[in-house]
Design a protein around this motif. Structure first.
Motif, short mmCIF file in Angstrom:
data_model
loop_
_atom_site.label_atom_id
_atom_site.label_comp_id
_atom_site.label_asym_id
_atom_site.label_seq_id
_atom_site.Cartn_x
_atom_site.Cartn_y
_atom_site.Cartn_z
N ILE A 160 0.73 -1.32 -0.03
CA ILE A 160 -0.02 0.21 -0.04
C ILE A 160 0.82 1.25 0.11
O ILE A 160 0.67 2.19 -0.69
CB ILE A 160 -1.00 0.12 1.39
N TRP A 161 2.06 0.96 0.76
CA TRP A 161 2.95 2.47 0.88
C TRP A 161 3.53 2.73 -0.47
O TRP A 161 3.66 3.74 -0.82
CB TRP A 161 3.88 1.98 2.02
N ASP A 162 4.02 1.56 -1.02
CA ASP A 162 4.42 1.83 -2.37
C ASP A 162 3.69 2.17 -3.55
O ASP A 162 3.82 3.28 -4.29
CB ASP A 162 5.11 0.45 -2.80
N GLU A 163 2.45 1.73 -3.44
CA GLU A 163 1.21 2.31 -4.36
C GLU A 163 1.10 3.81 -3.98
O GLU A 163 0.85 4.59 -4.92
CB GLU A 163 0.00 1.31 -4.31
N CYS A 164 1.00 4.07 -2.87
CA CYS A 164 0.76 5.45 -2.71
C CYS A 164 1.82 6.38 -3.08
O CYS A 164 1.74 7.48 -3.62
CB CYS A 164 0.67 5.69 -0.98
N LYS A 165 3.14 6.00 -3.01
CA LYS A 165 4.12 6.69 -3.25
C LYS A 165 4.13 6.88 -4.91
O LYS A 165 4.27 7.90 -5.39
CB LYS A 165 5.53 5.88 -3.03
N LYS A 166 3.63 5.87 -5.47
CA LYS A 166 3.63 6.10 -7.08
C LYS A 166 2.59 6.88 -7.45
O LYS A 166 2.48 7.94 -8.36
CB LYS A 166 3.11 4.56 -7.39
N LEU A 167 1.24 6.91 -6.67
CA LEU A 167 0.18 7.92 -6.89
C LEU A 167 0.58 9.31 -6.67
O LEU A 167 0.11 10.07 -7.37
CB LEU A 167 -0.97 7.50 -6.07
N MET A 198 -8.48 4.27 1.83
CA MET A 198 -8.17 5.59 1.55
C MET A 198 -7.29 5.47 0.04
O MET A 198 -7.57 6.34 -0.72
CB MET A 198 -7.14 6.16 2.51
N LEU A 199 -6.80 4.36 0.04
CA LEU A 199 -6.24 4.19 -1.43
C LEU A 199 -6.94 4.11 -2.62
O LEU A 199 -7.02 4.64 -3.67
CB LEU A 199 -5.18 3.12 -1.21
N ASN A 257 -1.75 10.87 1.17
CA ASN A 257 -0.79 10.93 2.23
C ASN A 257 -1.50 10.19 3.52
O ASN A 257 -0.92 9.69 4.25
CB ASN A 257 -0.79 12.45 2.88
N HIS A 258 -2.96 10.35 3.70
CA HIS A 258 -3.45 9.69 4.69
C HIS A 258 -3.27 8.07 4.53
O HIS A 258 -3.17 7.58 5.62
CB HIS A 258 -4.95 10.12 4.85
N ALA A 259 -3.59 7.41 3.52
CA ALA A 259 -3.20 6.14 3.24
C ALA A 259 -2.02 5.58 3.50
O ALA A 259 -1.88 4.68 4.20
CB ALA A 259 -3.83 5.82 1.72
N GLN A 260 -0.84 6.53 3.05
CA GLN A 260 0.51 6.06 3.29
C GLN A 260 0.87 6.29 4.74
O GLN A 260 1.38 5.44 5.25
CB GLN A 260 1.18 7.08 2.61
N LYS A 261 0.27 7.15 5.63
CA LYS A 261 0.54 7.02 6.71
C LYS A 261 0.01 6.17 7.70
O LYS A 261 0.72 5.50 8.63
CB LYS A 261 0.10 8.72 7.48
N ALA A 262 -1.10 5.55 7.22
CA ALA A 262 -1.73 4.68 7.94
C ALA A 262 -1.11 3.32 7.66
O ALA A 262 -0.97 2.28 8.48
CB ALA A 262 -3.48 4.41 7.56
#
Length: 96
Positions: A20-27, A84-85, A41-46
């Motif tokens: 999830i963190w990696d996908e958030c970084k790409k987005l 969130m993602l 950012n919220h998704a990445q922090k969670a």
């Protein structure tokens, strides 16, 4: 749950949080919209919180109260991050 199941749970959820963190970084690299960036950012922090809990609770005895509470929190954080993602991806598609 026994110690092996606890270890598998931690590994699986750590992997999920990392994905999830990696996908958030790409987005984040694609998105210029502040509203969508906030959701990402919220998704990445969670996801990061879930990963950190996995790291700190992985060596605890499976029946330790801290391990039990950590598993509950990990599930909540990963669930929140996933939701969130998905919301961010939906917003991106709506704006395309």
């Amino acid at each position: 749950m026994d110690q092996e199941q606890h270890s598998r749970f931690i590994r699986a959820n750590r992997d999920q949080a990392a994905a999830i963190w990696d996908e958030c970084k790409k987005l984040k690299e694609k998105v210029g919209d502040a509203g969508i960036s906030s959701v990402v950012n919220h998704a990445q922090k969670a996801a990061e919180a879930a990963g950190n809990l996995c790291d700190t609770s992985g060596n605890l005895p499976f029946d330790d109260a801290r391990a039990i509470n950590a598993r509950k929190q990990i599930l909540q954080y990963n669930s929140e991050a996933s939701a969130m993602l998905l919301e961010a991806e939906k917003l991106i598609k709506e704006r395309e």
